[in-house]
Design an enzyme around this catalytic site. Structure first.
Site, PDB file in Angstrom:
ATOM      1  N   ALA A  20       0.776  -0.996   0.080  1.00 26.95           N
ATOM      2  CA  ALA A  20      -0.170   0.036  -0.067  1.00 26.95           C
ATOM      3  C   ALA A  20       0.767   1.341   0.023  1.00 26.95           C
ATOM      4  CB  ALA A  20      -1.046   0.057   1.273  1.00 26.95           C
ATOM      5  N   LYS A  21       0.240   2.554  -0.388  1.00 30.83           N
ATOM      6  CA  LYS A  21       1.150   3.717  -0.292  1.00 30.83           C
ATOM      7  C   LYS A  21      -0.010   4.772  -0.246  1.00 30.83           C
ATOM      8  CE  LYS A  21       5.415   4.896   0.038  1.00 30.83           C
ATOM      9  NZ  LYS A  21       6.439   4.018   0.566  1.00 30.83           N
TER      10      LYS A  21
END
Ligand code: NAD
Length: 414
Positions: A106-107
């Site tokens: 994720a980011k």
């Protein structure tokens, strides 16, 4: 003085497509590689300390959760775009698979100015958590610091999350030690990188003792890598940050430089000479560490480089064209998903510590980190030996195959 600007190439899209072809992936697998599981865009109206109300854009991209909860940093950076978060989220999926921790990628982050007063930074951090609190969680998605955020911001975010869900230290990593953070987290990426450079140097018969190192970006990753490599006998011959660059053939003491930077700019560091930042890549050195931003080393920079090893401290600092040049010139590139994975592993240990409510004992973290990075390096180097590929292609292939195996084992698209 030349001002360096990151090049706007989406290096990961290009790399993903070439891997799709190379691995002969089916349409479904190609979709899994490229398409995120979820992308969220939020607007954050915040009352700033000057009394005005301003709205900021926030993002969270969850790429692939087949191997475990999503995990990835939160970047507070001017001009942050969804596409950048998407590329970086994918990278986290591969990185977690490569070091074999049970996370997906994720980011996210917020498009906001870099020099906000602490009160405004805190207001934005809390507004962000309030918008995404239902999408994150210790078994769903665990954020961490990235560019523009740090342990203090993680502490505020953990506190904000607690308002909705009660005390939950495992919701975020990179927290202050007082809130369940890991003392070694801050240094882990840079020290892990130094460990991997040591392995790569041995493989190309480069003695680390006296090896000359140039570091682009002397922040968390660059400074800790420099300190650890200096302790292992290497000589730091050039350093840059966003304010300028310096060089000294006899070597720069990284700890001394760090102390200097607490009160003064890089260019005023007495023992060294000023250098045009654009020339850092061309400094006569054995090891080049790009540890600033993505896309900063293009093909022309790579042509000018005189090093034998490039160790990617930053995420995606080399464009695909630069990568080709390094390969042609027989320069070993330690790819980002391996080179800077020490921080993710330390985050994993922090998460485990929080879930089991018991801190790691002295020495355990260092030995687990070294063991994990050694195993990942061995997996990649053996694969590259077998196929004749670069370490980057080998690292991606090892990681992607692990993710696809997890998807298949679940019996559904994850
Ligand atoms: P940081 O903000 O602490 O340091 C960044 C450094 O780069 C600063 O010294 C800054 O002055 C410098 N810089 C910015 N623009 C520059 C330019 N044009 N030329 C030269 N230097 C420039 O950030 P960090 O945490 O050290 O992260 C650096 C990179 O490493 C980022 O790409 C980040 O995503 C990646 N990374 C960080 C970690 C971590 O644990 N901190 C983990 C994995 C990857």
């Amino acid at each position: 003085m030349t001002v360096l600007c990151p090049q706007p190439a989406d290096t990961h899209d290009a790399m993903c497509w070439s891997m799709v072809e190379r691995l002969g992936l089916t349409e479904r697998d190609a979709q899994l590689l490229l398409a995120p599981y979820r992308e969220v865009l939020v607007s954050l109206p915040v009352r700033l300390s000057d009394g005005t109300v301003r709205s900021f854009r926030g993002y969270r991209v969850q790429h692939n959760g087949a191997r475990g909860p999503f995990k990835g940093g939160l970047r507070f950076h001017p001009g942050l775009e969804l596409s950048e978060a998407r590329s970086l989220a994918r990278l986290m999926t591969w990185k977690a698979a490569l070091i074999d921790v049970p996370f997906g990628g994720a980011k996210g982050g917020v498009d906001c100015p870099a020099d906000l007063p602490p009160a405004d930074l805190q207001a934005i951090a809390r507004a962000y958590v309030a918008r995404v609190e239902r999408l994150i969680g210790p078994t769903r998605d665990i954020p961490a610091p990235d560019l523009g955020t740090n342990s203090v911001v993680m502490g505020w975010m953990m506190d904000e999350y607690a308002k909705f869900h009660g005390p939950t230290p495992a919701i975020i990593t990179g927290k202050p030690v007082e809130l369940g953070g890991l003392p070694a987290r801050e240094s882990a990426t840079g020290r892990g990188l130094a460990h991997l450079v040591t392995r790569a140097a041995a493989d190309v018969s480069l003695p680390l003792d006296g090896a000359r190192v140039a570091i682009q970006g002397f922040g968390n990753v660059g400074s800790w890598a420099g300190i650890e490599l200096h302790a292992r006998g290497a000589r730091i011959v050039a350093v840059s940050d966003e304010s300028g660059a310096i060089t000294r053939s006899d070597g720069i003491d990284p700890a001394g430089l760090l102390a200097h930077l607490r009160g003064a700019p890089l260019s005023t560091y007495g023992p060294a000479e000023a250098l045009d930042p654009a020339d850092l890549v061309a400094v006569d050195c054995d090891i080049l560490i790009p540890a600033a931003l993505g896309g900063m080393i293009g093909a022309q920079d790579a042509e000018r480089a005189r090093c034998r090893i490039v160790a990617e401290g930053a995420n995606a600092p080399c464009t695909p064209a630069a990568d080709d040049v390094f390969r042609r010139n027989d320069v070993t590139v330690l790819p980002d998903i391996l080179a800077n994975a020490g921080g993710l592993y330390a985050s994993y240990l922090e998460w485990v510590q929080n879930l089991r409510h018991q801190a790691w004992r002295g020495g355990e973290v260092d030995s687990l980190l070294a063991e994990t990075l050694n195993r990942a390096y061995d997996d990649v180097a053996k694969h590259a030996d077998r196929t004749g590929d670069s370490l980057r292609v080998a690292a991606w292939e090892v990681a992607i195959r692990r993710v696809l195996a997890a998807v298949d084992a679940r019996g559904a698209g994850a």
